[in-house]
Design an enzyme around this catalytic site. Structure first.
Site, mmCIF file in Angstrom:
data_model
loop_
_atom_site.group_PDB
_atom_site.id
_atom_site.type_symbol
_atom_site.label_atom_id
_atom_site.label_comp_id
_atom_site.label_asym_id
_atom_site.label_seq_id
_atom_site.Cartn_x
_atom_site.Cartn_y
_atom_site.Cartn_z
ATOM 1 N N GLU A 131 6.427 2.918 9.530
ATOM 2 C CA GLU A 131 6.932 4.082 8.804
ATOM 3 C C GLU A 131 8.116 4.726 9.524
ATOM 4 O O GLU A 131 8.465 5.864 9.258
ATOM 5 C CB GLU A 131 5.794 5.095 8.609
ATOM 6 C CG GLU A 131 4.714 4.544 7.708
ATOM 7 C CD GLU A 131 3.433 5.359 7.742
ATOM 8 O OE1 GLU A 131 3.305 6.269 6.923
ATOM 9 O OE2 GLU A 131 2.555 5.075 8.578
ATOM 10 N N ASN A 177 6.101 -8.790 17.458
ATOM 11 C CA ASN A 177 6.717 -9.944 16.813
ATOM 12 C C ASN A 177 8.041 -9.480 16.210
ATOM 13 O O ASN A 177 8.050 -8.760 15.214
ATOM 14 C CB ASN A 177 5.764 -10.473 15.727
ATOM 15 C CG ASN A 177 6.328 -11.687 15.000
ATOM 16 O OD1 ASN A 177 7.541 -11.829 14.842
ATOM 17 N ND2 ASN A 177 5.440 -12.553 14.568
ATOM 18 N N GLY A 222 0.829 -1.195 0.000
ATOM 19 C CA GLY A 222 0.000 0.000 0.000
ATOM 20 C C GLY A 222 0.859 1.240 0.000
ATOM 21 O O GLY A 222 0.850 2.014 -0.945
ATOM 22 N N PHE A 223 1.617 1.414 1.081
ATOM 23 C CA PHE A 223 2.548 2.545 1.221
ATOM 24 C C PHE A 223 1.821 3.883 1.146
ATOM 25 O O PHE A 223 2.427 4.900 0.838
ATOM 26 C CB PHE A 223 3.661 2.465 0.159
ATOM 27 C CG PHE A 223 4.231 1.080 -0.004
ATOM 28 C CD1 PHE A 223 4.851 0.454 1.061
ATOM 29 C CD2 PHE A 223 4.125 0.400 -1.206
ATOM 30 C CE1 PHE A 223 5.367 -0.828 0.933
ATOM 31 C CE2 PHE A 223 4.635 -0.892 -1.334
ATOM 32 C CZ PHE A 223 5.257 -1.506 -0.267
ATOM 33 N N ILE A 283 -1.362 -5.450 4.528
ATOM 34 C CA ILE A 283 -0.684 -4.818 3.393
ATOM 35 C C ILE A 283 0.756 -5.296 3.299
ATOM 36 O O ILE A 283 1.603 -4.639 2.697
ATOM 37 C CB ILE A 283 -0.762 -3.265 3.490
ATOM 38 C CG1 ILE A 283 -0.206 -2.767 4.830
ATOM 39 C CG2 ILE A 283 -2.196 -2.797 3.329
ATOM 40 C CD1 ILE A 283 -0.148 -1.239 4.916
ATOM 41 N N THR A 323 8.424 -10.017 12.249
ATOM 42 C CA THR A 323 7.722 -9.141 11.306
ATOM 43 C C THR A 323 8.152 -7.681 11.510
ATOM 44 O O THR A 323 8.226 -6.915 10.549
ATOM 45 C CB THR A 323 6.198 -9.279 11.448
ATOM 46 O OG1 THR A 323 5.829 -9.051 12.811
ATOM 47 C CG2 THR A 323 5.735 -10.658 11.031
#
Lengths: 338, 763
Positions: free
Chosen positions: B729, B655, B245-246, B472, B658
């Site tokens: 981000e 996590n 997506g970003f 996403i 991730t």
């Protein structure tokens, strides 16, 4: 993409016939109604973009049996036009005796593309000019002769500084061709009248007043092989680019030298990423012959190679860059251990 | 590359593999264009070849003759759609430029026709055969074009509320012993997620199903309903997986309602798969900026004055801006601050969110300036940050909820080998390559939004979590499953998570790095509702609320709790006591300080994020420090970045596997932004030139030799129930400056315009 017919040519005659039959006199080869399909890495791409609109595709891959041999001789080399870029790049004798060829191939494209693309198709690769590749621009003399050139005063960072005309500044994008032109390769061409041979330097044409005519190949003609006389173990390909892999040259140099007792007997300089066609810097070569190498000589050679260069708004840096690339590549060729 | 699964430190969850890993690597994960449709027709877009002007006429004859063409939709026969306001003005749209409404063209690549055919190939061929006659007028492309207008952002953009300022900048700057003034430029960039901007629409009677990669299914559902003039309950958006997506899929684009309208008219499902180059103009982009920084400090490095001015390009129609001064004016202790953000209107599509929208361009400027100041002061740039580190932001004096900036600098510096750096520029080299080390701070606001969730527990421990969150690529399924498994004490493999469907309970936009904090807080709350019901049934004599807080683990008791003497509840016994087969709970969670209309807005698909600098009595940011090694070839001037090291602290790490992937991707993207990515604009016609992935460069594997991510342990109980600061981000914010700072160290040359290319280097 537009509808097209597809035919597999199982022998050279059939390929030549199929391509000639559909040829129309008023079409330059690049716009011919019939197009040969080898690796397809340029053709299919341009068909999707609606830049090339062939009505007939002649698949010449069945000719690979006859046309893909890699044949190093004792003092020569013959490469079938349908040899895959990856196979030639990985060939031990080519790496040893023609490092400029092996490395120009290895530094080109991506592994996946090199596995698909053929030598013949590679040298026929068409420009990456953004305006040429975008049909929403009417003004492209290469696509629409006489329509003008959007790149001339547009975004032209990637464009050529050598061999340009006021009709076209599109860069010839390939890498292998610089090695082949430097080594005085001979192109074997198969056509209706059998085969003919021309120097590689006579294969491509400068844009001049007809940028749509890119090569001297005639409709129905196919490149069947390249051959090179002599061995060039002291040769390098240096490529400067924005990223480390999978990217076209901003400037590249194919250098081959014959050095005996510190004196340069023969020298070849091919330039990529900076010219509208595969480029041989013969004036630069002349300065090297019979000389002993030093940095000042390298600088003079580099200056000579770009003496006629002409930059535009975004690509003038290529002149200084090109000179440094030539000088560095010469240095590398002189000092390489063979 | 180091191991994929770092061991958890204190306040970190387990590095369990991705919930959706097998589905993705085996190709079973279905994206929008993979969704099977019953007898679909295929749409292909035709986009404008001019940026400003009008369409005089279409010649469709040739196109209509292509076999299989069903309809060609232009402004002359397009479905009538209602307007949607910009998301920042209470609407859903990322642009208010509505194509196919009139003959007017407002930007390059605007949708001007939709060809619908029996096959994708026929639609595309016909689109190629449409001839368009335009009357073009000279467009304004960007900053330097004639015809742009410039005005302060404040007052024209509802989300840009203030130009932060404090003290007396002018006086303090005048008096400062050491001063620095520098200008910075950042380019237009495009997200280019792997998944194209596909949209499929299928009607069943009055009900519409939309398959589209979206970062906000509730926003899209409500926005399309508004444009079609139908009840939002009749629209369902489905996207169990989103191929990146970003920010590009955060707000509604015009294409969706257009395709829905055409599908309705034709009475057939329609599938649209736009091309890569169309993606450059039918969605949004990161706008180019021009900025100026003024720093004043005393000789020992204490900041006395900071002024940050930024100008951003937007469309004629919409006053979009990111206004990163809200962050840069608060990052360091500085008593005198001034700032100003302006918007420059040009003939362009409306820009939008792109990964760390405000922080990427604005921290590039500030962190470059800090490095330059350190050089002026003859001071280690890390020490300059330490001297100006603060526990309270300077504008309102509010405390950071937690701030591990210097701990990140110290950890990353150690791992990187910063001590081996010889500070003098051009002092390090290796053969043909000049070597430069550089560093920069990174930060990102901690944001949360109201979220609902439904959780169902069966007596065998099988658990189903339903929430209209978005996968996403971040690991959302995984951390939500972990949250439920942990809270209910059931094995992870018994938890199934359903997301990406607007028929599920609403979750906020997957933007602003709020997802984990918001969705996991909601899921945790609903799991607690289940626990309370079970405890109440199984242990009627106990104090229910207290018991629920103390005892963790229904089927399992985590070691830490077992050590305290807690024992798992016998689920079966609790179910027997309740006399039910399934316990299901729904709940709505909102963060502290959320506006009164939060839940209503949540169901209406409107964003109500809180956090960052806008909290009442505190300010919440995640921090990090990034160190890079840059190599500049003395002959070709090629720039490579073989080493990126980042240390990050972001509250609880749900996590580590991730999280590390997200931060690693951020560092790589940051490098890409510094050295490669820029959308080139032809100033003559305001059109994008390099609108494809061959010419819009992003790194290839060979460009990414070493990336090290260090996760710091940090606990923050003041932000949200799960203690999470978003980190999606965080990592790509500091990299631009770190790389330019390293280039300065390598070459002695200070480059203030991105991306840095070999022609910008003068060795």
């Amino acid at each position: 993409m537009r509808p097209f017919s597809y035919q597999r040519a199982t022998d050279p005659d059939m390929a030549v016939q199929a391509l000639s039959a559909a040829a129309a006199a008023n079409h330059p080869l690049s716009q011919a109604i019939a197009q040969p399909l080898a690796g397809g890495t340029t053709l299919i791409d341009l068909m999707k973009l609606d830049v090339m609109r062939p009505a007939a595709i002649v698949d010449i891959n069945p000719l690979a049996q006859a046309w893909s041999a890699i044949e190093p001789g004792s003092d020569s080399l013959r490469l079938g036009a349908l040899a895959k870029m990856s196979d030639v790049a990985a060939h031990a004798e080519i790496q040893r005796n023609y490092p400029v060829i092996a490395s120009s191939l290895k530094l080109a494209a991506s592994a996946q593309l090199r596995n698909m693309a053929t030598l013949g198709g590679n040298v026929m690769q068409r420009t990456r000019c953004s305006y040429f590749r975008d049909v929403s621009y009417e003004n492209c003399n290469k696509r629409n002769p006489g329509s003008g050139c959007a790149a001339m005063d547009g975004v032209n960072r990637m464009h050529a500084v050598l061999g340009t005309s006021d009709q076209c500044i599109a860069t010839y994008p390939g890498d292998l061709a610089q090695a082949l032109i430097a080594l005085d390769a001979v192109v074997e061409i198969t056509g209706r009248a059998g085969t003919r041979s021309i120097p590689f330097a006579e294969l491509h044409k400068a844009p001049g007043n007809s940028p749509d005519i890119e090569t001297t190949l005639q409709p129905g003609e196919l490149i069947s092989a390249f051959s090179i006389q002599g061995r060039w173990p002291r040769s390098v390909y240096l490529k400067a680019r924005d990223r480390q892999s999978y990217e076209f040259a901003l400037s590249s140099a194919a250098i081959a030298l014959d050095v005996q007792d510190g004196t340069i007997r023969d020298a070849r300089v091919g330039l990529g990423g900076v010219a509208t066609m595969p480029w041989r810097a013969r004036e630069a070569e002349a300065l090297l012959k019979g000389q002993k190498f030093d940095e000042a000589l390298a600088q003079r050679v580099a200056d000579a190679a770009f003496a006629d260069a002409r930059g535009r708004r975004h690509n003038s840096f290529k002149i200084a860059l090109g000179k440094r690339v030539v000088a560095r590549a010469l240095q590398q060729a002189v000092t390489m251990e063979i | 590359m180091t191991a994929a699964a770092p061991s958890p430190k204190a306040n970190m969850g387990q590095p369990v593999p991705r919930y959706d890993a097998a589905a993705k690597v085996t190709g079973r994960a279905t994206y929008a264009s993979d969704m099977p449709l019953d007898n679909p027709a295929y749409a292909f877009l035709l986009t404008s070849a001019i940026a400003k002007g009008r369409i005089d006429r279409f010649d469709l004859d040739d196109a209509k003759r292509v076999r299989g063409v069903i309809e060609i939709v232009t402004h002359e026969n397009a479905p009538k759609l209602k307007e949607s306001k910009l998301f920042s003005n209470g609407g859903y749209a990322g642009t208010t430029i509505q194509p196919l409404k009139s003959a007017d063209i407002a930007h390059d690549g605007q949708i001007i026709a939709v060809v619908v055919a029996e096959s994708y190939e026929a639609a595309r061929e016909a689109a190629n055969r449409v001839k368009v006659s335009y009357t073009a007028t000279a467009p304004s492309a960007s900053f330097d074009s004639p015809g742009t207008t410039t005005a302060a952002a404040k007052g024209q953009n509802a989300q840009f509320k203030e130009d932060p300022a404090v003290g007396d900048f002018a006086k303090a700057f005048d008096a400062a012993e050491v001063k620095l003034t520098a200008a910075y430029d950042t380019p237009t960039q495009h997200h280019n997620p792997m998944e194209l901007f596909s949209t499929s629409c299928a009607w069943m009677g009055d009900n519409l199903v939309i398959y589209e990669g979206s970062q906000f299914v509730y926003g899209l559902k409500n926005g399309v309903a508004e444009q079609l003039g139908i009840d939002a309950d009749k629209v369902r958006v489905v996207n169990p997986y989103v191929g990146g997506g970003f920010g590009s899929r955060g707000s509604m684009t015009p294409r969706t309602a257009i395709i829905a309208g055409i599908a309705k008219r034709l009475g057939r499902p329609i599938k649209l798969v736009p091309t890569r180059d169309q993606g450059f103009t039918i969605t949004t982009h990161r706008a180019e900026t021009r900025q100026e920084i003024k720093l004043g400090a005393n000789r020992d490095g204490k900041l006395l004055a900071l002024r940050h001015e930024g100008a951003e390009v937007s469309s004629r129609a919409d006053a979009y801006c990111v206004g990163g001064t809200k962050t840069t004016t608060r990052l360091y202790a500085c008593p005198n601050v001034d700032s100003l953000v302006s918007i420059v209107r040009a003939d362009r599509n409306t820009p939008g969110f792109m990964r760390s929208p405000p922080e990427v361009p604005y921290l590039f400027a500030l962190e470059s300036a800090m490095d330059a100041l350190a050089v002026k002061l003859n001071m280690d740039p890390v020490e300059l940050r330490r001297i100006n580190d603060t526990t309270n932001e300077p504008i309102g004096g509010k405390p950071y909820t937690s701030r591990s900036l210097m701990a990140c600098f110290d950890e990353a510096a150690k791992a990187f080998g910063w001590a081996q750096r010889s500070p003098q520029p051009k002092s390090m080299s290796d053969g043909d390559w000049l070597i430069g080390y550089g560093c920069a701070a990174t930060c990102y606001p901690t944001q949360m939004g109201p979220s609902a969730a439904r959780v169902r527990l069966q007596r065998d421990g099988r658990t189903r979590v339903e929430i209209a969150g978005h996968e996403i690529g971040t690991g959302a399924y995984t951390v939500i499953a972990q949250t439920a498994a942990e809270r209910l004490g059931v094995p992870l493999e018994k938890v199934a998570v359903f997301m990406g469907d607007s028929d599920l309970p609403p979750a906020p936009v997957a933007g602003g790095s709020n997802s984990t904090a918001s969705t996991c807080s909601a899921v945790m709350m609903v799991c607690d509702q289940i626990r309370q019901r079970l405890f109440k049934a199984a242990m009627p004599a106990q104090s229910l609320t207290d018991r629920a807080k103390e005892t963790v683990g229904l089927g399992q008791t985590p070691a830490t709790q077992a050590a305290k003497g807690d024992r798992p509840l016998d689920i079966e016994k609790a179910f027997d006591a309740l006399g039910v087969g399934v316990v299901e709970e729904y709940g709505e969670w909102k963060p502290e300080g959320a506006p009164l209309d939060s839940f209503r807005a949540m169901h209406n698909g409107q964003v109500r994020l809180v956090g960052g600098h806008a909290m009442k009595d505190q300010i919440a940011y995640a921090f990090g420090a990034e160190f890079v090694e840059v190599r500049v070839n003395r002959f070709t001037h090629e720039i490579r970045c073989p080493r990126l090291v980042g240390a990050f602290a972001a509250g609880r790490i749900m996590n580590p596997r991730t999280a590390r992937s997200q931060l690693m991707g951020g560092l790589i993207w940051g490098m890409s932004s510094a050295l490669l990515e820029a959308t080139e604009i032809d100033e003559r016609n305001a059109r994008y030139v390099n609108d494809n992935l061959a010419d819009y460069l992003v790194p290839v594997n060979a460009d990414v030799a070493g990336v090290e991510v260090i996760l710091l342990s940090e606990q923050d109980d003041r932000i949200n129930p799960v203690g999470v600061k978003g980190l999606g981000e965080l990592a790509n914010v500091g990299t631009n400056a770190a790389i330019c700072n390293a280039i300065h160290h390598a070459t002695g040359q200070r480059i203030r315009k991105l991306p840095v290319r070999l022609e910008n280097i003068e060795v």
